[in-house]
Design an enzyme around this catalytic site. Structure first.
Site, PDB file in Angstrom:
ATOM      1  N   ALA A 161       0.811  -1.215   0.000  1.00  0.00           N
ATOM      2  CA  ALA A 161       0.000   0.000   0.000  1.00  0.00           C
ATOM      3  C   ALA A 161       0.844   1.264   0.000  1.00  0.00           C
ATOM      4  O   ALA A 161       0.318   2.369   0.011  1.00  0.00           O
ATOM      5  CB  ALA A 161      -0.940  -0.007   1.209  1.00  0.00           C
ATOM      6  N   GLY A 162       2.165   1.094  -0.033  1.00  0.00           N
ATOM      7  CA  GLY A 162       3.051   2.269  -0.042  1.00  0.00           C
ATOM      8  C   GLY A 162       2.747   3.151  -1.238  1.00  0.00           C
ATOM      9  O   GLY A 162       2.415   2.652  -2.316  1.00  0.00           O
ATOM     10  N   ARG A 198       8.627   8.308  -4.249  1.00  0.00           N
ATOM     11  CA  ARG A 198      10.007   8.528  -4.695  1.00  0.00           C
ATOM     12  C   ARG A 198      10.337   7.809  -6.004  1.00  0.00           C
ATOM     13  O   ARG A 198      11.365   8.053  -6.608  1.00  0.00           O
ATOM     14  CB  ARG A 198      10.995   8.108  -3.591  1.00  0.00           C
ATOM     15  CG  ARG A 198      11.103   9.151  -2.498  1.00  0.00           C
ATOM     16  CD  ARG A 198      11.933   8.652  -1.329  1.00  0.00           C
ATOM     17  NE  ARG A 198      11.174   7.728  -0.496  1.00  0.00           N
ATOM     18  CZ  ARG A 198      11.717   6.972   0.465  1.00  0.00           C
ATOM     19  NH1 ARG A 198      13.014   7.001   0.673  1.00  0.00           N
ATOM     20  NH2 ARG A 198      10.954   6.183   1.205  1.00  0.00           N
ATOM     21  N   THR A 220       2.293  -0.683   9.679  1.00  0.00           N
ATOM     22  CA  THR A 220       2.367  -2.038   9.111  1.00  0.00           C
ATOM     23  C   THR A 220       1.356  -3.006   9.733  1.00  0.00           C
ATOM     24  O   THR A 220       0.820  -3.876   9.035  1.00  0.00           O
ATOM     25  CB  THR A 220       3.797  -2.601   9.220  1.00  0.00           C
ATOM     26  OG1 THR A 220       4.334  -2.295  10.514  1.00  0.00           O
ATOM     27  CG2 THR A 220       4.725  -1.993   8.177  1.00  0.00           C
ATOM     28  N   ASP A 225       7.595  -4.574  -1.944  1.00  0.00           N
ATOM     29  CA  ASP A 225       8.708  -3.834  -2.552  1.00  0.00           C
ATOM     30  C   ASP A 225      10.064  -4.426  -2.166  1.00  0.00           C
ATOM     31  O   ASP A 225      11.093  -3.782  -2.313  1.00  0.00           O
ATOM     32  CB  ASP A 225       8.640  -2.344  -2.177  1.00  0.00           C
ATOM     33  CG  ASP A 225       8.691  -2.118  -0.675  1.00  0.00           C
ATOM     34  OD1 ASP A 225       8.824  -3.094   0.089  1.00  0.00           O
ATOM     35  OD2 ASP A 225       8.594  -0.947  -0.261  1.00  0.00           O
ATOM     36  N   ASN A 237      15.672  -5.901  11.872  1.00  0.00           N
ATOM     37  CA  ASN A 237      14.443  -6.553  11.430  1.00  0.00           C
ATOM     38  C   ASN A 237      14.290  -6.374   9.921  1.00  0.00           C
ATOM     39  O   ASN A 237      14.215  -5.256   9.429  1.00  0.00           O
ATOM     40  CB  ASN A 237      13.249  -5.927  12.166  1.00  0.00           C
ATOM     41  CG  ASN A 237      11.920  -6.486  11.677  1.00  0.00           C
ATOM     42  OD1 ASN A 237      11.849  -7.640  11.243  1.00  0.00           O
ATOM     43  ND2 ASN A 237      10.882  -5.671  11.743  1.00  0.00           N
ATOM     44  N   ALA A 279      21.627 -14.226 -48.120  1.00  0.00           N
ATOM     45  CA  ALA A 279      21.772 -12.914 -47.475  1.00  0.00           C
ATOM     46  C   ALA A 279      20.715 -11.947 -47.988  1.00  0.00           C
ATOM     47  O   ALA A 279      20.417 -11.908 -49.175  1.00  0.00           O
ATOM     48  CB  ALA A 279      23.154 -12.359 -47.766  1.00  0.00           C
ATOM     49  N   SER A 304      18.670 -15.300 -57.141  1.00  0.00           N
ATOM     50  CA  SER A 304      18.921 -14.090 -56.341  1.00  0.00           C
ATOM     51  C   SER A 304      18.139 -12.909 -56.864  1.00  0.00           C
ATOM     52  O   SER A 304      17.915 -12.788 -58.064  1.00  0.00           O
ATOM     53  CB  SER A 304      20.388 -13.675 -56.423  1.00  0.00           C
ATOM     54  OG  SER A 304      21.198 -14.750 -56.209  1.00  0.00           O
ATOM     55  N   ARG A 359      12.555 -11.721 -61.620  1.00  0.00           N
ATOM     56  CA  ARG A 359      13.352 -10.494 -61.736  1.00  0.00           C
ATOM     57  C   ARG A 359      13.506 -10.177 -63.211  1.00  0.00           C
ATOM     58  O   ARG A 359      13.232 -11.009 -64.074  1.00  0.00           O
ATOM     59  CB  ARG A 359      14.727 -10.713 -61.113  1.00  0.00           C
ATOM     60  CG  ARG A 359      15.512 -11.784 -61.834  1.00  0.00           C
ATOM     61  CD  ARG A 359      16.774 -12.189 -61.111  1.00  0.00           C
ATOM     62  NE  ARG A 359      17.572 -13.049 -61.984  1.00  0.00           N
ATOM     63  CZ  ARG A 359      18.426 -13.955 -61.552  1.00  0.00           C
ATOM     64  NH1 ARG A 359      18.619 -14.141 -60.262  1.00  0.00           N
ATOM     65  NH2 ARG A 359      19.114 -14.672 -62.402  1.00  0.00           N
TER      66      ARG A 359
HETATM   67  C1  UD1 Z   1       9.589  -1.631   8.785  1.00  0.00           C
HETATM   68  C2  UD1 Z   1       9.702  -2.276  10.170  1.00  0.00           C
HETATM   69  C3  UD1 Z   1      11.154  -2.241  10.638  1.00  0.00           C
HETATM   70  C4  UD1 Z   1      12.043  -2.933   9.625  1.00  0.00           C
HETATM   71  C5  UD1 Z   1      11.842  -2.320   8.234  1.00  0.00           C
HETATM   72  C6  UD1 Z   1      12.567  -3.149   7.211  1.00  0.00           C
HETATM   73  C7  UD1 Z   1       7.577  -1.824  11.281  1.00  0.00           C
HETATM   74  C8  UD1 Z   1       6.886  -1.004  12.285  1.00  0.00           C
HETATM   75  N1  UD1 Z   1       8.854  -1.563  11.106  1.00  0.00           N
HETATM   76  O1  UD1 Z   1       9.931  -0.268   8.969  1.00  0.00           O
HETATM   77  O2  UD1 Z   1      11.292  -2.878  11.884  1.00  0.00           O
HETATM   78  O3  UD1 Z   1      13.407  -2.830  10.010  1.00  0.00           O
HETATM   79  O4  UD1 Z   1      10.444  -2.296   7.872  1.00  0.00           O
HETATM   80  O5  UD1 Z   1      12.512  -2.515   5.976  1.00  0.00           O
HETATM   81  O6  UD1 Z   1       6.983  -2.697  10.699  1.00  0.00           O
HETATM   82  N2  UD1 Z   1       3.051  -0.437   4.384  1.00  0.00           N
HETATM   83  C9  UD1 Z   1       1.724  -0.474   4.043  1.00  0.00           C
HETATM   84  N3  UD1 Z   1       0.842   0.234   4.792  1.00  0.00           N
HETATM   85  C10 UD1 Z   1       1.229   0.958   5.872  1.00  0.00           C
HETATM   86  C11 UD1 Z   1       2.579   0.997   6.206  1.00  0.00           C
HETATM   87  C12 UD1 Z   1       3.472   0.279   5.451  1.00  0.00           C
HETATM   88  O7  UD1 Z   1       1.332  -1.140   3.090  1.00  0.00           O
HETATM   89  O8  UD1 Z   1       0.351   1.568   6.522  1.00  0.00           O
HETATM   90  C13 UD1 Z   1       4.009  -1.214   3.580  1.00  0.00           C
HETATM   91  C14 UD1 Z   1       4.988  -0.318   2.837  1.00  0.00           C
HETATM   92  O9  UD1 Z   1       4.541  -0.027   1.535  1.00  0.00           O
HETATM   93  C15 UD1 Z   1       6.249  -1.145   2.812  1.00  0.00           C
HETATM   94  C16 UD1 Z   1       6.152  -1.980   4.087  1.00  0.00           C
HETATM   95  O10 UD1 Z   1       4.797  -1.977   4.442  1.00  0.00           O
HETATM   96  O11 UD1 Z   1       6.282  -2.028   1.722  1.00  0.00           O
HETATM   97  C17 UD1 Z   1       7.036  -1.435   5.187  1.00  0.00           C
HETATM   98  O12 UD1 Z   1       6.670  -0.127   5.505  1.00  0.00           O
HETATM   99  P1  UD1 Z   1       7.735   0.993   5.823  1.00  0.00           P
HETATM  100  O13 UD1 Z   1       7.014   2.261   6.054  1.00  0.00           O
HETATM  101  O14 UD1 Z   1       8.818   1.001   4.806  1.00  0.00           O
HETATM  102  O15 UD1 Z   1       8.321   0.469   7.211  1.00  0.00           O
HETATM  103  P2  UD1 Z   1       9.685   0.904   7.887  1.00  0.00           P
HETATM  104  O16 UD1 Z   1       9.454   2.136   8.657  1.00  0.00           O
HETATM  105  O17 UD1 Z   1      10.773   0.883   6.904  1.00  0.00           O
END
Ligand code: UD1
Ligand code: MG
Length: 458
Positions: free
Chosen positions: A12-13, A17, A83, A107, A172, A365, A408, A425
């Site tokens: 859902a990101g 960027r 998340t 991603d 993590n 050719a 040819s 030809r």
């Molecule tokens: C998250 C982890 C962190 C870890 C890191 C690794 C949490 C709270 N933290 O942090 O511990 O080290 O990933 O990369 O989980 N997303 C949604 N909806 C949301 C939020 C996020 O779909 O509401 C998706 C994003 O598109 C992405 C993934 O979840 O693909 C992670 O979200 P992101 O915001 O990048 O988490 P980080 O802060 O990097």
């Protein structure tokens, strides 16, 4: 009975960027959308059920994974509140009651099926939760996995971590495996009282622990958890994917003379004892049988290459190309939707489209199959043991019989019977002495022009 597995892919990101009109997870690595790589890994690890959490482009994202997993549902996360909140968007899928729940990021396309299998194996031993750690050269920005005596205590987000916690280098990776039995209980207990005011998925670790659950961590390679946020990172992930696959192929018996110049697609299949010269590009849908050689600077897509066949240098094979054993397509040739039978040769400067070429045929050719009339495409059938003279145009639909010979420079518009000679030809005319007369006349004209110039200058 085998344990059932649901994978939830967070996608859902916003991907701002990427500066793209397309959803981030649809950007491709090795010609396959990132989200499909993740779905494929999950499927190979035994997840037959997939729930996608999306913020937009739901249909396009669902279509991108349709070929990887049979059972897919899409869940909209309208507001991005973290998340854990994202995972809960797929609540209905969790409620179906799967044994294992894998949570993955759309991603992060380099995650390996093998690593997901390891996590599932840990749940099978009775653990409630398995987190994916990795050792980061620079842990900045990642959650830290806090352990004591082999037990996972918590995951602390960077912004909420103490100085001592920040010194931990076990980070993590993001993905997680949770026992389906307790997944919903844990997720719904997550709050948002933290530095970011978000519902952190990582909080399920402490919640699980406080309830007496067992939490384990496995270590993945740092590559596997790499996330893509912009096109520089996309190129970085592509490079890692390519290096991985080239290495696998080389270890499986394929010669790559300059590995870093060969570009593979996600489904490129190459048998042992194939040689790839430098600068070869594979689009999707190519398989190459043993003993074949792909010479330098060739581009192949949707093509099947038979045993011992030879392609290029500088050949372009487009979708629907099938070369049989020992067939040859040489330099500056383009082939599309055409089969080239055993031992046939298309060696130089030729276009073969919508055609069938028989065994041991020799295509001279500059031969062109004129397959398009401006509105429709038509087929050219060339029999076995034929000889097509250089610079011939074969105007489709047309059939050249077995053993036929085309002079040819012919423009062939009518079918040629087996074993016939076809000439299409203008007939050659020789005029004795006329060549010398023309040369003398031209030289005289040149001399007269030079004289006139000298006179004018005096
Ligand atoms: C998250 C982890 C962190 C870890 C890191 C690794 C949490 C709270 N933290 O942090 O511990 O080290 O990933 O990369 O989980 N997303 C949604 N909806 C949301 C939020 C996020 O779909 O509401 C998706 C994003 O598109 C992405 C993934 O979840 O693909 C992670 O979200 P992101 O915001 O990048 O988490 P980080 O802060 O990097
Ligand atoms: Mg992130």
């Amino acid at each position: 009975m085998a344990r059932t597995c649901l994978s939830i892919i967070l996608a859902a990101g916003e991907g701002t960027r990427m500066k793209s009109s397309r959803s981030k997870v649809l950007h491709e690595v090795a010609r396959l959308p990132m989200v499909a790589h993740v779905a494929r890994a999950a499927s190979r690890a035994g997840a037959a059920r997939l729930a996608l959490v999306v913020g937009r482009s739901a249909e396009a994202v669902e279509a991108a994974v349709a070929r990887e997993v049979r059972s897919v549902t899409t869940h909209l996360q309208a507001e991005r509140l973290g998340t854990a909140h994202a995972v809960l968007a797929a609540r209905e899928a969790i409620e179906e009651g799967h044994d294992d729940v894998l949570i993955l990021y759309g991603d992060s396309p380099l995650i390996r099926a093998e690593t997901l299998r390891r996590a599932r194996a840990i749940l099978r031993t009775g653990a409630d939760l398995c987190v994916f750690g990795f050792r980061a050269a620079d842990p900045n920005g990642y959650g830290r996995i806090l352990t004591r005596e082999g037990q996972v205590l918590a995951i602390r987000e960077e912004k909420d971590a103490s100085e001592a916690e920040r010194a931990v280098d076990l980070c993590n990776g993001g993905a997680m495996a949770i026992s389906g039995r307790i997944a919903l209980d844990l997720l719904t207990a997550v709050g948002n009282d933290n530095a970011k005011g978000e519902y952190y998925l990582t909080d399920v670790v402490e919640i699980c622990r406080s309830r007496g659950g067992t939490i384990r961590a496995i270590e993945a390679d740092a590559d596997e958890v790499l996330g893509v946020n912009n096109r520089v990172e996309l190129a970085g992930v592509e490079a890692i994917w390519q290096a991985r696959r080239r290495r696998e192929l080389m270890l499986a018996g394929v010669t790559l003379q300059a590995p870093e110049t060969v570009h593979l697609a996600h489904d490129t299949e190459i048998a042992a004892d194939v040689t790839l010269e430098p600068n070869v590009v594979f689009g999707p849908g190519v398989n190459v049988a043993t003993g074949a050689t792909i010479h330098a600077f060739s581009h192949l897509e949707g093509a099947s290459i038979g045993e011992g066949a030879s392609v290029g240098p500088f050949a372009r094979l487009r979708p629907g190309t099938a070369l049989s054993r020992d067939a040859k397509v040489g330099n500056f040739c383009e082939v599309k939707n055409a089969s080239i039978a055993e031992g046939a040769k298309v060696n130089h400067l030729t276009y073969i489209g919508d055609a069938e070429i028989g065994a041991d045929a020799n295509i001279g050719a500059g031969t062109i199959t004129c397959n398009y009339d401006g509105a429709l495409k038509h087929r050219t059938v060339i029999g076995a043991n034929t000889f097509i003279g250089s610079n011939s145009a074969l105007v489709a639909p047309v059939r050249i019989g077995d053993g036929a010979y085309v002079g040819s420079g012919s423009v062939i518009t009518e079918d040629v019977p087996d074993d016939a000679l076809a000439l299409g030809r203008g007939r050659q005319v020789n005029k004795p002495g006329r060549g010398r007369e023309i040369a003398e006349r031209n030289r005289a004209a040149k001399a007269a022009k030079a004289d006139a110039k000298t006179a004018a200058a005096e």
